[in-house]
Design a protein around this motif. Structure first.
Motif, short mmCIF file in Angstrom:
data_model
loop_
_atom_site.label_atom_id
_atom_site.label_comp_id
_atom_site.label_asym_id
_atom_site.label_seq_id
_atom_site.Cartn_x
_atom_site.Cartn_y
_atom_site.Cartn_z
N ILE A 1 42.08 48.26 62.59
CA ILE A 1 41.72 48.68 64.15
C ILE A 1 43.27 50.26 64.39
CG2 ILE A 1 39.94 50.62 65.78
CD1 ILE A 1 37.82 49.39 64.77
N ASP A 2 43.76 48.78 64.92
CA ASP A 2 44.47 49.51 65.58
C ASP A 2 46.58 49.83 64.87
OD1 ASP A 2 46.19 47.17 64.24
OD2 ASP A 2 46.01 46.10 67.15
N GLY A 3 45.73 50.02 63.38
CA GLY A 3 46.77 50.12 62.97
C GLY A 3 48.08 49.78 62.74
N LYS A 4 48.39 47.91 63.05
CA LYS A 4 49.44 46.91 62.94
C LYS A 4 49.43 46.21 61.78
CE LYS A 4 49.22 46.23 68.10
NZ LYS A 4 49.42 44.93 69.47
N ARG A 5 48.01 46.40 61.09
CA ARG A 5 47.67 46.07 59.98
C ARG A 5 47.45 46.99 58.87
NH1 ARG A 5 45.42 42.42 61.19
NH2 ARG A 5 42.74 43.06 60.66
N PRO A 6 47.90 47.64 58.39
CA PRO A 6 47.56 48.78 57.08
C PRO A 6 46.82 47.61 56.00
CG PRO A 6 49.63 48.37 56.63
CD PRO A 6 49.33 47.05 57.70
N GLY A 7 45.92 48.69 55.47
CA GLY A 7 45.03 47.89 54.39
C GLY A 7 45.90 47.95 52.68
N ALA A 8 45.69 47.22 52.55
CA ALA A 8 46.70 46.85 50.87
C ALA A 8 45.19 46.82 49.54
CB ALA A 8 47.27 45.85 51.21
N ILE A 9 45.99 46.94 49.05
CA ILE A 9 45.49 46.82 47.11
C ILE A 9 46.59 45.55 46.79
CG2 ILE A 9 43.67 47.95 46.84
CD1 ILE A 9 45.88 49.73 45.77
N TYR A 10 46.08 44.47 46.02
CA TYR A 10 47.15 43.97 45.41
C TYR A 10 47.16 43.58 44.28
CZ TYR A 10 48.76 41.47 50.36
OH TYR A 10 49.31 41.80 51.23
N PHE A 11 48.28 43.59 43.22
CA PHE A 11 47.97 43.21 42.08
C PHE A 11 48.70 42.07 41.50
CE2 PHE A 11 46.57 47.52 42.41
CZ PHE A 11 45.52 48.04 41.36
N ASN A 12 47.71 41.55 40.51
CA ASN A 12 48.43 40.24 39.64
C ASN A 12 49.91 40.80 38.30
OD1 ASN A 12 49.33 37.78 38.78
ND2 ASN A 12 47.35 36.83 39.26
N LEU A 13 51.08 40.70 38.84
CA LEU A 13 52.29 41.26 37.98
C LEU A 13 52.18 39.94 37.33
CD1 LEU A 13 53.30 43.90 39.75
CD2 LEU A 13 51.19 44.16 38.74
N HIS A 14 51.98 38.79 37.18
CA HIS A 14 52.35 37.87 36.63
C HIS A 14 52.87 38.45 35.13
CE1 HIS A 14 53.58 33.92 34.86
NE2 HIS A 14 52.33 33.88 33.85
N ASP A 15 51.43 39.26 34.30
CA ASP A 15 52.48 39.71 32.60
C ASP A 15 51.45 40.85 32.78
OD1 ASP A 15 52.04 40.35 30.19
OD2 ASP A 15 51.24 38.03 29.60
N THR A 16 51.91 41.47 32.84
CA THR A 16 52.16 42.89 32.35
C THR A 16 51.31 43.23 31.61
OG1 THR A 16 53.88 43.77 31.95
CG2 THR A 16 54.24 44.05 34.29
N ALA A 17 51.18 42.35 30.53
CA ALA A 17 50.35 43.03 29.45
C ALA A 17 48.50 43.66 29.80
CB ALA A 17 50.00 41.94 28.22
N ASN A 18 48.35 42.58 31.44
CA ASN A 18 46.96 42.15 31.52
C ASN A 18 46.72 43.59 31.84
OD1 ASN A 18 46.68 39.23 31.38
ND2 ASN A 18 47.67 38.88 33.30
N TRP A 19 47.48 44.36 32.08
CA TRP A 19 47.55 45.82 32.72
C TRP A 19 47.64 47.27 31.51
CZ3 TRP A 19 43.88 45.90 36.66
CH2 TRP A 19 43.75 44.47 37.33
N PRO A 20 47.32 47.15 30.81
CA PRO A 20 47.95 48.30 30.00
C PRO A 20 47.24 49.79 30.99
CG PRO A 20 45.58 47.38 29.11
CD PRO A 20 46.36 46.39 30.21
N LYS A 21 47.93 50.66 30.23
CA LYS A 21 48.17 52.33 31.18
C LYS A 21 45.94 52.90 31.44
CE LYS A 21 53.37 52.57 30.47
NZ LYS A 21 53.95 53.61 29.48
N TRP A 22 45.63 52.69 30.52
CA TRP A 22 44.86 52.93 30.32
C TRP A 22 43.46 52.41 31.16
CZ3 TRP A 22 40.40 49.63 28.13
CH2 TRP A 22 40.81 49.12 27.57
N LEU A 23 44.07 51.17 31.84
CA LEU A 23 43.06 50.57 31.92
C LEU A 23 43.26 50.26 33.85
CD1 LEU A 23 40.25 48.18 32.10
CD2 LEU A 23 42.50 46.29 31.41
N LEU A 24 44.36 50.72 34.24
CA LEU A 24 44.70 50.24 35.76
C LEU A 24 44.05 51.32 36.07
CD1 LEU A 24 46.75 49.19 37.55
CD2 LEU A 24 48.38 50.96 36.54
N PRO A 25 43.99 52.49 36.12
CA PRO A 25 43.59 53.20 36.50
C PRO A 25 41.91 53.08 37.57
CG PRO A 25 45.19 54.74 35.25
CD PRO A 25 44.64 53.05 34.59
N SER A 26 41.11 52.41 37.39
CA SER A 26 40.02 52.18 37.07
C SER A 26 39.81 51.44 38.15
CB SER A 26 38.97 52.23 36.50
OG SER A 26 39.67 50.47 35.55
N THR A 27 41.01 50.27 38.06
CA THR A 27 41.04 49.30 39.25
C THR A 27 41.25 50.09 40.69
OG1 THR A 27 41.28 47.51 37.75
CG2 THR A 27 42.02 46.64 39.65
#
Length: 608
Positions: free
Chosen positions: A405-431
């Motif tokens: 709440i105090d803004g000292k720690r923002p929210g974040a979304i993390y993505f596993n980029l070990h292999d970018t093939a797991n994130w084809p461009k058509w699949l990424l946005p919904s996540t």
């Protein structure tokens, strides 16, 4: 994001940080706040690990930082035991005269107390403190102190001074006893006819042997303490003391558990579901009710899943045909699209940077769209981060982490980029929309920033609500026009929805209809486009957590149903922003409680 991810995200620390409440209608009647606070205190006593997660292991609660949750038979309900003990008092608490939010909170507390009683009605199973789900097996690839405690000590136990180091060692010293408690429960439950499937035991044995082999100065449990003590400039022989515990009592307790699980392997059945267990059908119905927070029967849920698979597959088929992808089954075409070169980022640092840049751009675009759909928006900033390469191989594909709440720690979304093939461009946005905006980050931040919501209510949460909202957010993003110039992006949304629908079919198929593990894996491959390894991992997860996989899609369907029902009732009075406030303000709740909230709102009442 599930309940464990929420609690481990750091968002729970913000629950007690104060801050300005939302500009919303306030509760009008006396609420049982004292009861909530008393239950919370008992939960902290029953679950010292929860106290640490909530940031309440200091001051008067400081002794809790040296303890771990007991795993003996008397404590098998974990944090649900205090709720069970409070069931009668909560049932007697006057509901009349309470304002809308206070009624919803009381209904939420009552629902969870009743759920505790339903779990306790079975002589076997535990509420595992890793995820706080009812689980039939005390030890599996997902449950047991050997799984949850090492992760908890590293991710949640703060090391800032000598007392923190001493508390870490005290907790580590108690871990062997907890492992033995799990072993005793497993043996006792086996005497009741409750033995995990053979493949579950096999996965658990791989992990148990790996933990037992992780010894000496390089053991993860040792390095976690030693490295952080150095960072905090706390002198002492912390490494040597930790090694003595890990190589001595802990290794011995793990050996005993390995021997017990190996002995049980010869008695294990191949059948995947819990239907083979004593009172198995009733146990599964209880788990399904717990996770979906509905009265839906396994048979009804299975039909819902099949209908959703058919409906979503037809939509995906039409979309792919319109884009020139007509050959093979829907699943085969999804798999092929996932390998199409023009839909992949290079698996290089430059490719990863481009992928993260695409996420940032989509979030920026979404921020511009949100005010047209929401009156209440989160103040907490949101960042996009790569999961650290050092832990990518064992990490999930993506997850969200709420901010403070105090803004000292923002929210974040993390993505596993070990292999970018797991994130084809058509699949990424919904996540992106699921984990970030308008999904988990928006919903969780709105609740976290509201100091008026009782901490107990925030703690209880609801997988069907949380995950249902995130899937609804994927649908809403489509309705907001984000795929107007990218039709294959809509396919990504449909594939994610199809995957969740297949989960319902497979979970109910194994636990209620006698499906085999192999049948379930084949279904995921043939209908959701999953790889063999991914499908196996998913199916085996469902075996250890009966019913949990159904929460996502069933939750989504209820959000969508409530919106359409309110539209029909209200006609021209319906306001989408108002609907979103109705379901978001006040925090997570069982779906049955949400239905009451929306009904009141749509009939002209005020929520709160």
């Amino acid at each position: 994001m599930d309940r464990r991810q929420f609690l481990q995200s750091g968002a729970a620390l913000a629950l007690l940080a104060g801050g300005t409440g939302r500009a919303m209608a306030q509760a009008t009647g006396p609420a049982p706040r004292a009861q909530y606070d008393a239950i919370l205190e008992k939960i902290l006593a029953a679950s010292p690990q929860m106290a640490t997660t909530l940031g309440l292991d200091s001051g008067a609660h400081a002794p809790l930082k040296s303890r771990l949750d007991s795993r003996d038979r008397a404590h098998r309900l974990n944090l649900y035991q205090p709720l069970l003990e409070a069931q009668a008092a909560l049932a007697a608490a006057p509901r009349d005269g309470l304002g809308g939010r206070d009624r919803a909170w009381l209904d939420t507390a009552r629902w969870n107390a009743d759920a505790a009683a339903r779990i306790a009605a079975f002589p076997y199973g535990v509420v595992d403190n890793g995820y706080n789900y009812p689980c039939p097996y005390a030890v599996s690839q997902l449950t047991g102190a050997y799984v949850s405690v090492p992760d908890f000590l590293h991710a949640q136990h703060v090391i800032a001074n000598r007392d923190d180091c001493e508390a870490y060692l005290a907790r580590l010293a108690s871990l062997p006893g907890l492992v033995d408690q799990d072993t005793a429960t497993t043996i006792a439950d086996a005497g009741r006819g409750v033995v995990p499937p053979g493949f579950v035991i096999d996965r658990a044995l791989v992990q148990l042997n790996a933990l037992r082999a992780d010894r000496g100065e390089n053991a993860g449990l040792v390095r976690s303490l030693a490295a952080r003590a150095v960072t905090a400039a706390v002198p002492g022989e912390w490494q040597a003391q930790a090694v003595a515990i890990v190589d001595g009592p802990l290794a011995a307790a793990l050996t005993r558990q390995i021997e017990a699980m190996t002995s049980l392997r010869a008695r294990a059945a191949a059948m995947a579901g819990v239907g083979r267990l004593p009172q198995g059908a009733a146990y599964y119905a209880m788990c399904l009710r717990f996770h979906t927070t509905t009265e839906m029967s396994p048979a009804a849920a299975h039909k819902v899943g099949l209908a959703q698979v058919a409906e979503i597959s037809a939509r995906a088929d039409a979309l792919m045909r319109a884009q020139g992808h007509a050959g093979g089954s829907v699943a085969q075409r999804i798999t092929a699209l996932g390998k199409q070169p023009d839909q992949l980022w290079p698996n290089t640092d430059a490719g990863r940077a481009a992928l993260l840049g695409d996420i940032e751009a989509r979030l920026a675009d979404m921020r511009r769209r949100l005010p047209a759909y929401f009156d209440t928006l989160p103040r907490t900033p949101l960042e996009v981060r790569r999961i650290p390469p050092a832990i990518e191989l064992g990490a999930p594909g993506a997850y969200s982490q709420s901010g403070s709440i105090d803004g000292k720690r923002p929210g974040a979304i993390y993505f596993n980029l070990h292999d970018t093939a797991n994130w084809p461009k058509w699949l990424l946005p919904s996540t992106v929309y699921h984990e970030g905006l308008p999904g988990h980050h928006l919903q969780g931040s709105i609740a976290n920033e509201d100091a008026g919501i009782p901490t107990l209510i925030k703690l209880l949460g609801s997988a069907a609500y949380n995950e249902g909202w995130a899937l609804y957010a994927e649908q809403l993003a489509d309705e907001m026009g984000v795929y107007a110039d990218f039709p294959l992006g809509r396919l990504g949304m449909l594939q994610a929805s199809l995957f969740r629908a297949c989960r319902i079919v497979v979970d109910t198929g194994m636990h209620a209809l006698g499906w085999s593990r192999e049948q379930a894996i084949a279904y995921m491959i043939d209908n959701a486009g999953e790889t063999q390894d991914d499908a196996r991992r998913e199916v085996e997860r469902y075996c250890a957590w009966p019913g949990q996989a159904c929460a996502y899609k069933i939750g989504h369907l209820e959000f969508a149903r409530q919106r359409e029902q309110a539209k029909r009732r209200m006609g021209g009075r319906f306001n989408l922003k108002g609907f979103h406030d109705a379901v978001l303000l006040g925090g997570a709740m069982p779906l049955s409680v949400m239905a009451t909230v929306v009904d009141e709102w749509s009939r002209g009442g005020r929520r709160g």
